[in-house]
Structures are given as C-alpha cells and as structure tokens.
Write a protein that holds these residues in place. Structure first.
Motif, PDB file in Angstrom:
ATOM      1  N   ARG A 150       1.052  -1.640   0.131  1.00 22.56           N
ATOM      2  CA  ARG A 150      -0.016   0.133   0.047  1.00 22.56           C
ATOM      3  C   ARG A 150       1.284   0.841   0.288  1.00 22.56           C
ATOM      4  O   ARG A 150       0.351   2.399  -0.661  1.00 22.56           O
ATOM      5  CB  ARG A 150      -0.352  -0.146   1.531  1.00 22.56           C
ATOM      6  CG  ARG A 150      -1.712   1.472   1.219  1.00 22.56           C
ATOM      7  CD  ARG A 150      -3.032   1.245   2.110  1.00 22.56           C
ATOM      8  NE  ARG A 150      -3.964  -0.352   2.523  1.00 22.56           N
ATOM      9  CZ  ARG A 150      -3.341  -1.082   3.430  1.00 22.56           C
ATOM     10  NH1 ARG A 150      -2.269  -0.772   4.407  1.00 22.56           N
ATOM     11  NH2 ARG A 150      -4.138  -1.963   3.820  1.00 22.56           N
ATOM     12  N   ASP A 151       1.888   1.704   1.073  1.00 23.12           N
ATOM     13  CA  ASP A 151       3.339   2.379   1.419  1.00 23.12           C
ATOM     14  C   ASP A 151       3.514   2.754  -0.106  1.00 23.12           C
ATOM     15  O   ASP A 151       3.664   3.507  -0.426  1.00 23.12           O
ATOM     16  CB  ASP A 151       4.165   2.405   2.263  1.00 23.12           C
ATOM     17  CG  ASP A 151       4.814   3.750   2.568  1.00 23.12           C
ATOM     18  OD1 ASP A 151       4.167   4.805   2.540  1.00 23.12           O
ATOM     19  OD2 ASP A 151       6.310   3.399   1.666  1.00 23.12           O
ATOM     20  N   ALA A 152       4.025   1.721  -1.349  1.00 24.18           N
ATOM     21  CA  ALA A 152       4.905   2.014  -2.395  1.00 24.18           C
ATOM     22  C   ALA A 152       3.620   2.659  -3.161  1.00 24.18           C
ATOM     23  O   ALA A 152       4.771   3.120  -4.455  1.00 24.18           O
ATOM     24  CB  ALA A 152       5.193   0.230  -2.158  1.00 24.18           C
ATOM     25  N   VAL A 153       2.390   1.666  -3.562  1.00 18.58           N
ATOM     26  CA  VAL A 153       1.531   2.200  -4.492  1.00 18.58           C
ATOM     27  C   VAL A 153       1.489   3.679  -4.205  1.00 18.58           C
ATOM     28  O   VAL A 153       1.140   4.634  -5.323  1.00 18.58           O
ATOM     29  CB  VAL A 153       0.367   1.374  -4.692  1.00 18.58           C
ATOM     30  CG1 VAL A 153      -0.884   2.037  -5.278  1.00 18.58           C
ATOM     31  CG2 VAL A 153       0.385  -0.222  -5.273  1.00 18.58           C
ATOM     32  N   GLN A 154       0.778   3.737  -2.920  1.00 18.58           N
ATOM     33  CA  GLN A 154       0.826   5.773  -2.718  1.00 18.58           C
ATOM     34  C   GLN A 154       2.012   6.524  -3.292  1.00 18.58           C
ATOM     35  O   GLN A 154       2.162   7.749  -3.666  1.00 18.58           O
ATOM     36  CB  GLN A 154       1.011   5.669  -1.068  1.00 18.58           C
ATOM     37  CG  GLN A 154      -0.960   5.105  -0.973  1.00 18.58           C
ATOM     38  CD  GLN A 154      -1.129   5.258   0.469  1.00 18.58           C
ATOM     39  OE1 GLN A 154      -0.663   5.592   1.397  1.00 18.58           O
ATOM     40  NE2 GLN A 154      -2.754   5.066   0.929  1.00 18.58           N
TER      41      GLN A 154
END
Length: 688
Positions: A150-154
């Motif tokens: 999730r953090d990498a996509v954001q």
C-alpha cells in the motif's frame, strides 16, 4: 692522633662504598633506559604496521564490495530499462489487450531470469499479468488491499517516480523485490487544449534470490560476510533484509546501493571478524625484545667498561705506591744492615766471613730489586703519557655518553608521537635515511664538506626547495651528499625537515656509539700493555715468550711520544716462541727505546728490526739522533756512567741491559755515527 685517623679511615671507606654502588647502578640504569627506548620504538613500528595492515584489509574488502554493488545496481537498472520500453508502449496504446501484453512482455523478457511477475496496474488494480497462466487469480486485485504494497503504491502515484520497495513476501511465501515504474499518463486533445489523465503504472516483481545471486552476494569464496539494510529504499534507517544484521555493529566496510528513489546499505566483514594484529606483529615483538636485550647488554658493557678500567687503574696506583714504599724500606734496611756489619767486621774473622757471605746473598737480591726498581723508574717516566692515553679515550667516552643521554632526555617522549605521525611513505623515507647513515663510513674534511654543501645548495635551489642552506648542512653532516634525487620528494614535503632533523639526531647517536667503541678499544690496549709490563714473575724460571709482543708492549706505553714527532718503522720477521725471562727483556727494550728517544730529543725516526740469523734472534734499535762519540762508547755499559745532566739519569740503564743480556747468554753491540746509532741484541734460539 688516633681518633682523627680512624674517623678519616671510616669516611674514606664510606666514600668507597658509595663509589662502588654508583659504579654498579649507573650501567644498569643506562642499560634499562636503552632497552625502554628499543621497546618503545618496537611498539611504534608494530602499531604502524597494524594500522597499515588494517587499512590494506579494508581496501581489499572495499574493492570486492564495490564490484558486488556495481553488479547489483546493474541488475536493477537492466530490469528498469526493460520496464521503461514497455511503459512507453502502453502510454501510446492504453487500450492494450491481455494477449497483446502477453506477446509484448514475452519478447521483452527473453533471456531475463528471476522475474516473478510483470504486471500493468490500471488505477490501483492489476489489469494485465505476465505470465497469465497460474496467475489468473490476481487479475483485478486492488493493490491497496495488500498492506506490504500500500505504501509503495501511494508513493508511486504521489511522487510520479520509480519506487523500489521490499523485499516483500508474496502469498506463496516467495521473497521478491517490488519495483514500480513512474505513473502512466495519457494525453488527450479537446478544443486545442491538452490534458494529462492518470492511467496507472507498471509493476515488476523480481525474485530476491536470483537478484542477489546475480550480484554475487551468496558467494563465500572471497571469505566475506554480507548484509543489506534499507528496506523500501530507506537507506541507513531502513531495516535489514539480507545477511546477519549484527554485521553492521562490527565496524564493517559499507557502501550505498543507489536506487531510483532511495538506497540500500551494503556492508561486509571478513568471515571470523577483522584480524586483531598484523601477521608480522609477533616477529616484530620477538625481534624487538631480542634487540632490546642485546642493546641493554651492549650499553651495560660499554658504560661499565670505563668504570672497571678506572677501578683497575686505582688499584694499580695503590700497588705501585706500596711497592715504592717497600723498596725504600728495604733499601734503608739494607743500609742499616751493612752499617752494622761494617762496625762488627774487625771484631771477629768468622763473623766477618759470615757477614760477607750474607752480604753477597743480599747483593744478589738487591740486584734483582734494582732491576725491578729501574723498571718501575722507567715506568714512572712514561706514566704521564700512559695517563694521557687513558684520559683521552675516557674523555671521549664521557662526552659520547653525555650526547646519548642528552638525545634520550630530549627525544624519548617525542619518539612515539613522531613515529605515529609518519605516513607509510614518510616511514620508508625515514628508514632509507637511517640505512644510508648506518652505511656511511667516510670522514670528510672541512674543505670537502664546504664543497659538497655548495653543490647541494645549488641543486636544492634548482628544485625550488626552501631553506636550502640549512637542509644542505644537515645532509652533509649525516653523510648524504650524492644521489639525493631519491629524497627530493621528502625535502619538498612540509614534514621533510622534521624527518630529516630526526635522522640527524640518530646519526649523532650512531657517531657517539662508534666513538665509545673506538675509545674503549684504545684504553683497553693501553691498560693491557701496562699490565704486561708491570707483571713480575717471582719463580725466576725461563718461560716461552714472543719477543715481538714484548717490544709492542713497550711501544704501546710510549705511544704518546710517537704520535706527534716520531716516525716509527717496524721490520719484524716471523719468530717462534723462545725460552727467556720476558719481564727482564721488557726492561731491555724500554731502556734502549727510552735512550733512543732522548738522543733524538723526541723528534726523528726510530727503526726496530727483528730478524732470525744463524740460529740467533737479532733485535736492532736504530735512531737518527746525534750519535755516541768514540771516547764515550767504551764506557756506556759501566755502572753509574752517564752523559746526561745531574738528576736526569742514574747511569745504571745500560749496565742493567748488559747484565740481563749476559744472563740470557747473549750479547749486545753498538754502532754509532753522527745521525745514526744502532743497538743490536743477539739472543740464542732456545726452545723447549
């Protein structure tokens, strides 16, 4: 009268004890000090070697680590390059079908290994997958529902940059590195105004093991342990994800692995940890300990020898004084006895006969004592010269010891700091200087020193070296005045003068030790000669002796007179040992040599010839003095005959010489003319 004498005796005894204690402690102190210096120097060398060895190990590890980092960055860059081409295609054809994507990805991934998935993400949902077979379930998967991604996509959507995240663990348990490409924007034209519309991004999942194997991390043939930290590209603050995390606590060699957005921290240490010492440290300490021990022994010997010599001189002086007093007492006693016999001689014939017999025995004894007295008198004539020959080397030794002590007191505390500040290059120059100094054995005259100094100043000024005059003076003093090109880099260095001055101090130290050695040898030779000459054999028997050694003993005692205005010429044949009275023959040589020196007024040529002729040894002593007149020549061997002024001669010298030669069943001859006088002694070659 008794109390002061007793008190003075106690005081003298106390002084003697203090002097003996000082003679014993001083050499020990100097030896211990020299050993401490050698040990401190050894420690400095060992410390420097350890620093060099540690630096060399870290450089070796750094070179290997740099190669691994380069391969790791190249592996990631090659896969990013692959993704950029695919994303460019999608930005032009956003409506690409799964079949078209599969065909394009299959061509792009030819000869690529370790890629787990190659996906297209539309919005935040996986829309295209390669390979599709076996992965149909993830089509339509929203990445925002996966906590690890999730953090990498954001970050990908927010920063519009390539993001390398992970390593992360997939559903099947495999460890992969998540790589996202910059977001894909589609440009559309409406009413001549262009607008960018977000479409999605590409996603590449690379197998961690394949990536690290390709970089060479699991390879243990180079004897290194590796670790990686910086999960999600957070560098030194990120968590560890490869290798033992404790490696970062053991002073590792670290490098930063550059990622498109962030970095990893790569660390390495040798398997088993860093070496604690250099391979040659043990040998340095062994060699240093042996050198310290030998240096201590040498310094103790050098410092103790003059003191022992002084003690021997004091004892010999006391014995000479006691012998002189005993001679006077015996002479007085003989005189009183003769007077008593003279008074009673006419009383009784028997007593007179007995007295004459006793007097004859006394005269024989007196003759031997007279010879010995003459020997001591001759020794007294040269004792001033002998004292000078002893005091001169003693003064040289004392001055050299003071120089060594001054050097130690001024430089001992600075030596460790000096050696620690030296770089490896400075150390090589310093050791090269010391080797040149040690091999230097040429003594230059003042004229030669000025010549070399001018040449060095000119050469240094050509190379723009400051303070060329001072440097040239120092180089000449330490014996480096030719082929100085090797030292030009050092002389231009800001620390060059400090290193050169320290080398000059060591050169002075070496010169002092050489002076002590030479002076000790000279003093030992003089004392040995004095001991041999003063020796008295009470047995009264002939012994085998080397006549040339006896002559050389006398010449050594007269060295103070020879070294200035006397030219000494020796012509010695090889002789075997012969039976003789060596102590008495020494008296012959000293009387003849002393007369020759007086005849020349201590200035001229003295020639000594020793040959073997018709089973006889012929010793000839020739001087170029004024000569002996024909009128005087027949009387020179008569007792109490002398041509010297009153007080300068007893007239017994040549009489004693003739009696000693007669005792050896030999003969003595004299030939004299103006400018040349030769006394020849003929002795039978008698052997056991």
């Amino acid at each position: 009268m008794l109390m002061p004498v007793k008190y003075q005796s106690k005081k003298t005894s106390w002084k003697n004890k203090n002097r003996q204690i000082r003679w014993f402690i001083t050499p020990l102190y100097m030896a211990a000090l020299a050993m401490l210096i050698v040990i401190a120097t050894t420690w400095a060398f060992e410390y420097s070697e350890k620093q060099r060895f540690d630096q060399q190990n870290r450089i070796t590890v750094l070179n290997q680590l740099s190669a691994i980092r380069a391969r790791l960055e190249a592996s990631i860059s090659s896969r990013l390059f692959l993704m950029r081409g695919l994303i460019a295609y999608v930005s032009v054809y956003p409506n690409i079908t799964q079949a078209e994507f599969t065909k394009t990805a299959e061509v792009a991934l030819t000869q690529q290994v370790g890629i787990q998935h190659l996906n297209l993400v539309q919005g935040t949902t996986i829309s295209h997958v390669y390979p599709l077979e076996g992965n149909e379930a993830i089509v339509g998967l929203d990445l925002m529902t996966i906590p690890n991604l999730r953090d990498a996509v954001q970050r990908t959507i927010k920063t519009e940059e390539t993001v390398v995240a992970g390593p992360i663990e997939l559903i099947d348990g495999a460890q992969v590195v998540f790589i996202s490409t910059p977001p894909i924007f589609i440009t559309s034209s409406q009413n001549t105004s262009e607008k960018r519309r977000y479409w999605g991004f590409g996603m590449l999942l690379v197998n961690q093991e394949n990536l690290f194997e390709e970089a060479g991390l699991p390879d243990s043939t180079n004897r290194l342990q590796y670790a990686l930290r910086g999960r999600d590209g957070q560098g030194i603050t990120g968590g560890s994800f490869f290798g033992n995390a404790n490696i970062f606590r053991h002073n590792p060699v670290t490098l930063s692995v550059s990622l498109p957005s962030g970095s990893w921290r790569l660390a390495a240490v040798p398997i088993g940890g860093w070496p604690t010492s250099s391979p040659i440290s043990k040998w340095l300490w062994i060699g240093g300990s042996m050198l310290a021990l030998m240096t201590g022994i040498l310094v103790f010997t050098v410092v103790n020898a003059p003191m022992q010599l002084q003690r021997a001189i004091n004892k010999a002086t006391i014995k000479l004084r006691q012998a002189n007093e005993e001679i006077q007492r015996l002479e007085q006693q003989r005189y009183e006895q003769l007077a008593e016999h003279s008074r009673t001689l006419e009383a009784k014939v028997a007593e007179r006969t007995q007295a004459l017999s006793q007097a004859l025995e006394n005269l024989k004894a007196t003759q031997q004592e007279l010879i010995h007295s003459e020997k001591m008198a001759a020794l007294g004539q040269v004792i001033a010269g002998v004292a000078h020959e002893i005091n001169t080397p003693m003064g040289a030794i004392r001055s050299s010891v003071e120089n060594i002590s001054s050097f130690l007191s001024q430089n001992l505390e600075q030596l460790p700091t000096f050696f620690q500040l030296l770089t490896p290059i400075h150390q090589r120059y310093f050791l090269h200087l010391l080797k040149k100094i040690i091999r230097q054995d040429t003594t230059l005259s003042s004229r030669e020193k000025r010549k070399y100094r001018r040449a060095l100043v000119h050469q240094l000024e050509q190379h723009s070296i400051e303070e060329s005059t001072v440097i040239a003076d120092t180089l000449v003093e330490i014996g480096i005045y030719e082929e100085i090109e090797t030292f030009l880099p050092l002389l231009k260095d800001p620390k060059g003068q400090i290193i050169l001055n320290m080398a000059y101090q060591f050169a002075s130290l070496q010169k002092s030790t050489q002076t002590i050695t030479t002076a000790s040898e000279r003093a030992t030779k003089v004392i040995f000669a004095l001991k041999n000459f003063a020796h008295y054999d009470p047995s009264g028997k002939k012994i085998e002796a080397n006549l040339i050694e006896g002559i050389e003993t006398v010449l050594t005692l007269y060295y103070n007179k020879f070294k200035n205005n006397i030219e000494l010429v020796r012509n010695y044949a090889e002789l075997p040992l012969i039976l003789c009275y060596p102590d008495e023959l020494n008296q012959v040589w000293i009387n003849l040599i002393h007369n020759a020196l007086q005849a020349m007024n201590d200035k001229g040529i003295l020639k000594i010839d020793v040959i073997w002729q018709d089973n006889q040894v012929v010793i000839s002593i020739t001087d170029n003095g004024s000569g002996i007149s024909d009128e005087v020549k027949p009387k020179i061997f008569e007792p109490f005959f002398t041509t010297k002024p009153t007080g300068e001669g007893s007239g017994l010298g040549l009489d004693i010489v003739k009696k000693i030669i007669d005792k050896h069943e030999g003969r003595i001859e004299v030939e004299s003319q103006s400018g040349q006088t030769t006394f020849s002694v003929f002795l039978q070659m008698t052997q056991n």
